[in-house]
Design a protein around this motif. Structure first.
Motif, PDB file in Angstrom:
ATOM      1  N   GLY A 152       5.077 -12.797 -10.231  1.00  0.00           N
ATOM      2  CA  GLY A 152       5.135 -13.777 -11.591  1.00  0.00           C
ATOM      3  C   GLY A 152       3.866 -13.600 -12.077  1.00  0.00           C
ATOM      4  O   GLY A 152       2.829 -14.153 -11.345  1.00  0.00           O
ATOM      5  N   ARG A 153       3.654 -13.041 -13.217  1.00  0.00           N
ATOM      6  CA  ARG A 153       2.484 -12.987 -13.945  1.00  0.00           C
ATOM      7  C   ARG A 153       1.955 -14.148 -14.300  1.00  0.00           C
ATOM      8  O   ARG A 153       0.544 -14.372 -14.681  1.00  0.00           O
ATOM      9  N   GLY A 157      -2.147 -17.218  -8.482  1.00  0.00           N
ATOM     10  CA  GLY A 157      -3.239 -18.320  -8.072  1.00  0.00           C
ATOM     11  C   GLY A 157      -4.648 -17.675  -8.057  1.00  0.00           C
ATOM     12  O   GLY A 157      -5.660 -18.198  -8.579  1.00  0.00           O
ATOM     13  N   ASP A 158      -4.801 -16.480  -7.303  1.00  0.00           N
ATOM     14  CA  ASP A 158      -6.155 -15.883  -7.123  1.00  0.00           C
ATOM     15  C   ASP A 158      -5.826 -14.503  -6.693  1.00  0.00           C
ATOM     16  O   ASP A 158      -4.867 -14.139  -6.313  1.00  0.00           O
ATOM     17  N   VAL A 159      -6.978 -13.815  -7.047  1.00  0.00           N
ATOM     18  CA  VAL A 159      -6.926 -12.364  -6.594  1.00  0.00           C
ATOM     19  C   VAL A 159      -8.395 -11.942  -5.923  1.00  0.00           C
ATOM     20  O   VAL A 159      -9.250 -12.243  -6.831  1.00  0.00           O
ATOM     21  N   GLU A 160      -8.346 -11.280  -4.870  1.00  0.00           N
ATOM     22  CA  GLU A 160      -9.718 -11.007  -4.347  1.00  0.00           C
ATOM     23  C   GLU A 160      -9.430  -9.522  -4.244  1.00  0.00           C
ATOM     24  O   GLU A 160      -8.371  -9.009  -4.226  1.00  0.00           O
ATOM     25  N   THR A 161     -10.573  -8.864  -3.940  1.00  0.00           N
ATOM     26  CA  THR A 161     -10.594  -7.171  -3.781  1.00  0.00           C
ATOM     27  C   THR A 161     -11.173  -6.623  -2.648  1.00  0.00           C
ATOM     28  O   THR A 161     -12.240  -7.507  -2.240  1.00  0.00           O
ATOM     29  N   ASP A 162     -10.917  -5.645  -2.147  1.00  0.00           N
ATOM     30  CA  ASP A 162     -11.652  -5.315  -0.791  1.00  0.00           C
ATOM     31  C   ASP A 162     -11.228  -3.698  -0.872  1.00  0.00           C
ATOM     32  O   ASP A 162     -10.432  -3.342  -1.321  1.00  0.00           O
ATOM     33  N   ASP A 163     -12.488  -3.000  -0.329  1.00  0.00           N
ATOM     34  CA  ASP A 163     -12.185  -1.417   0.214  1.00  0.00           C
ATOM     35  C   ASP A 163     -11.886  -1.556   1.559  1.00  0.00           C
ATOM     36  O   ASP A 163     -12.170  -1.491   2.548  1.00  0.00           O
ATOM     37  N   ARG A 164     -10.859  -0.630   1.722  1.00  0.00           N
ATOM     38  CA  ARG A 164     -10.075  -0.339   3.135  1.00  0.00           C
ATOM     39  C   ARG A 164      -9.503   1.053   2.985  1.00  0.00           C
ATOM     40  O   ARG A 164      -9.175   1.772   1.963  1.00  0.00           O
ATOM     41  N   THR A 165      -9.294   1.424   4.086  1.00  0.00           N
ATOM     42  CA  THR A 165      -8.657   2.805   4.468  1.00  0.00           C
ATOM     43  C   THR A 165      -7.239   2.506   4.630  1.00  0.00           C
ATOM     44  O   THR A 165      -6.654   1.739   5.490  1.00  0.00           O
ATOM     45  N   HIS A 178       0.148 -15.529  -4.573  1.00  0.00           N
ATOM     46  CA  HIS A 178       1.328 -16.272  -5.549  1.00  0.00           C
ATOM     47  C   HIS A 178       2.360 -16.849  -4.660  1.00  0.00           C
ATOM     48  O   HIS A 178       2.095 -17.227  -3.432  1.00  0.00           O
ATOM     49  N   THR A 179       3.415 -17.252  -5.174  1.00  0.00           N
ATOM     50  CA  THR A 179       4.307 -17.745  -4.293  1.00  0.00           C
ATOM     51  C   THR A 179       5.651 -16.841  -4.175  1.00  0.00           C
ATOM     52  O   THR A 179       6.170 -16.248  -5.072  1.00  0.00           O
ATOM     53  N   ASP A 180       6.523 -17.210  -2.993  1.00  0.00           N
ATOM     54  CA  ASP A 180       7.639 -16.326  -2.867  1.00  0.00           C
ATOM     55  C   ASP A 180       8.810 -17.160  -3.427  1.00  0.00           C
ATOM     56  O   ASP A 180       8.847 -18.102  -3.905  1.00  0.00           O
ATOM     57  N   SER A 181       9.955 -16.620  -2.943  1.00  0.00           N
ATOM     58  CA  SER A 181      11.125 -17.112  -3.422  1.00  0.00           C
ATOM     59  C   SER A 181      11.469 -18.533  -3.154  1.00  0.00           C
ATOM     60  O   SER A 181      12.308 -19.257  -3.519  1.00  0.00           O
ATOM     61  N   GLU A 201      -5.510  -3.906 -11.967  1.00  0.00           N
ATOM     62  CA  GLU A 201      -6.649  -4.984 -12.252  1.00  0.00           C
ATOM     63  C   GLU A 201      -6.564  -5.539 -13.500  1.00  0.00           C
ATOM     64  O   GLU A 201      -6.826  -6.552 -13.488  1.00  0.00           O
ATOM     65  N   ALA A 202      -6.194  -4.796 -14.680  1.00  0.00           N
ATOM     66  CA  ALA A 202      -6.148  -5.523 -15.834  1.00  0.00           C
ATOM     67  C   ALA A 202      -4.991  -6.586 -15.866  1.00  0.00           C
ATOM     68  O   ALA A 202      -5.068  -7.641 -16.336  1.00  0.00           O
ATOM     69  N   ILE A 203      -3.843  -6.057 -15.184  1.00  0.00           N
ATOM     70  CA  ILE A 203      -2.744  -6.973 -15.001  1.00  0.00           C
ATOM     71  C   ILE A 203      -2.894  -8.185 -14.290  1.00  0.00           C
ATOM     72  O   ILE A 203      -2.795  -9.507 -14.601  1.00  0.00           O
ATOM     73  N   PHE A 204      -3.677  -7.962 -13.260  1.00  0.00           N
ATOM     74  CA  PHE A 204      -4.071  -9.204 -12.311  1.00  0.00           C
ATOM     75  C   PHE A 204      -5.227 -10.136 -12.880  1.00  0.00           C
ATOM     76  O   PHE A 204      -5.034 -11.341 -12.677  1.00  0.00           O
ATOM     77  N   GLU A 205      -6.218  -9.646 -13.553  1.00  0.00           N
ATOM     78  CA  GLU A 205      -7.250 -10.387 -14.330  1.00  0.00           C
ATOM     79  C   GLU A 205      -6.465 -11.030 -15.309  1.00  0.00           C
ATOM     80  O   GLU A 205      -6.859 -12.452 -15.480  1.00  0.00           O
ATOM     81  N   GLU A 206      -5.572 -10.542 -16.068  1.00  0.00           N
ATOM     82  CA  GLU A 206      -4.947 -11.434 -17.103  1.00  0.00           C
ATOM     83  C   GLU A 206      -4.251 -12.392 -16.324  1.00  0.00           C
ATOM     84  O   GLU A 206      -4.256 -13.658 -16.949  1.00  0.00           O
ATOM     85  N   GLY A 207      -3.522 -12.341 -15.132  1.00  0.00           N
ATOM     86  CA  GLY A 207      -2.696 -13.426 -14.721  1.00  0.00           C
ATOM     87  C   GLY A 207      -3.332 -14.497 -14.056  1.00  0.00           C
ATOM     88  O   GLY A 207      -3.104 -15.595 -14.433  1.00  0.00           O
TER      89      GLY A 207
END
Length: 287
Positions: A152-153, A157-165, A178-181, A201-207
């Motif tokens: 849900g947008r 609650g929070d978004v973190e970023t990381d660089d991974r393979t 976020h929360t599940d069903s 990124e734009a969507i999650f930052e807005e959320g």
């Protein structure tokens, strides 16, 4: 329009040319235009017509207040096109931005790990491919193992970023809380390629911004939010923070008004919300 191209939006709007060939346009002003958005391009029709293929847009989102004309507008979307920057606004700005994001994302394939974390416990989920669809209310993912995941947008609650393979390629990964069903706190990890990353990124930052708790909470209120986030029963909160029941009732009322907690059944039966989780995350980060 080309074969397979679909119109997503056609309305009056305005644009402002903030940067031309790498230089800020200090005297830039808004120009009335018709905005035509399709699954392949944005067309701005004024005295002249400018067509911007979506494939040429490098970045979307974030403010670019090149002058007071831009800074004085509450909401617009920013398009970075090579060495140019164009600001766009429409009568229904939120709907326009969702349509623009849909043009980039809908029915494309992203990589998903769900649930990566559930109830604070790391799960053994593997990366899978998923088809993504965006609505006004949610980011929806149809995962290859048959799962249907909804973020849900208004529930980020929070978004973190990381660089991974992922799939043999170094990628930027979004860790979305976020929360599940079943109203359990979970993390879904997502990544993609190129423009997908920019739009996600734009969507999650807005959320996150929707739920960012820019609140002036008292130490007792912060302690109560932390207690609820940690699993303390609302009925045990007065003893936990050493306050009278009547005082806690008043604090619950204030936190409900601020959308930090919400009523479940009885007046004092509450649970943490996405905004409350953000308060708790920020508080824990400051300790």
């Amino acid at each position: 329009m080309s074969e397979g191209e679909r119109k997503l939006m056609d309305d009056r709007g305005q644009y402002l040319q903030a940067v031309t060939e790498g230089r800020d346009v200090q005297d830039a002003d808004w120009t009335q235009c018709r905005i035509l958005l399709t699954t392949e391009r944005v067309a701005l029709v004024a005295d002249e017509k400018r067509v911007i293929p979506l494939s040429e847009i490098d970045n979307v989102g974030g403010r670019y207040d090149v002058n007071q004309n831009a800074a004085g507008v509450a909401s617009y979307v920013t398009l970075h096109i090579g060495d140019d920057v164009v600001l766009l606004r429409a009568p229904e700005q939120d709907a326009f931005e969702t349509d623009l994001y849909r043009a980039f994302l809908d029915n494309t394939i992203v990589y998903v790990k769900h649930p990566a974390v559930k109830g604070g416990v790391v799960q053994g989920a593997e990366w899978q491919r998923a088809k993504i669809k965006l609505t006004d209310e949610a980011v929806k993912l149809a995962v290859e193992d048959g799962q249907y995941v909804t973020i849900g947008r208004d529930d980020i609650g929070d978004v973190e970023t990381d660089d991974r393979t992922v799939d043999g390629t170094e990628r930027r990964v979004f860790e979305v809380e976020h929360t599940d069903s079943e109203d359990r706190s979970v993390e879904t990890h997502l990544t993609g390629e190129g423009q997908q990353i920019t739009i996600l990124e734009a969507i999650f930052e807005e959320g996150v911004e929707r739920n960012r708790a820019n609140l002036d909470l008292s130490p007792t209120e912060q302690q109560i939010v932390m207690a609820l986030h940690s699993g303390v029963s609302p009925f045990d909160v007065p003893e936990f923070v050493d306050e009278d029941v009547e005082d806690i009732e008043e604090i619950f009322d204030r936190l409900i008004e601020l959308d930090v907690i919400e009523t479940i059944r009885e007046r004092t039966e509450v649970e943490i919300t996405s905004r409350g989780r953000q308060v708790a995350s920020e508080e824990m980060g400051s300790q």
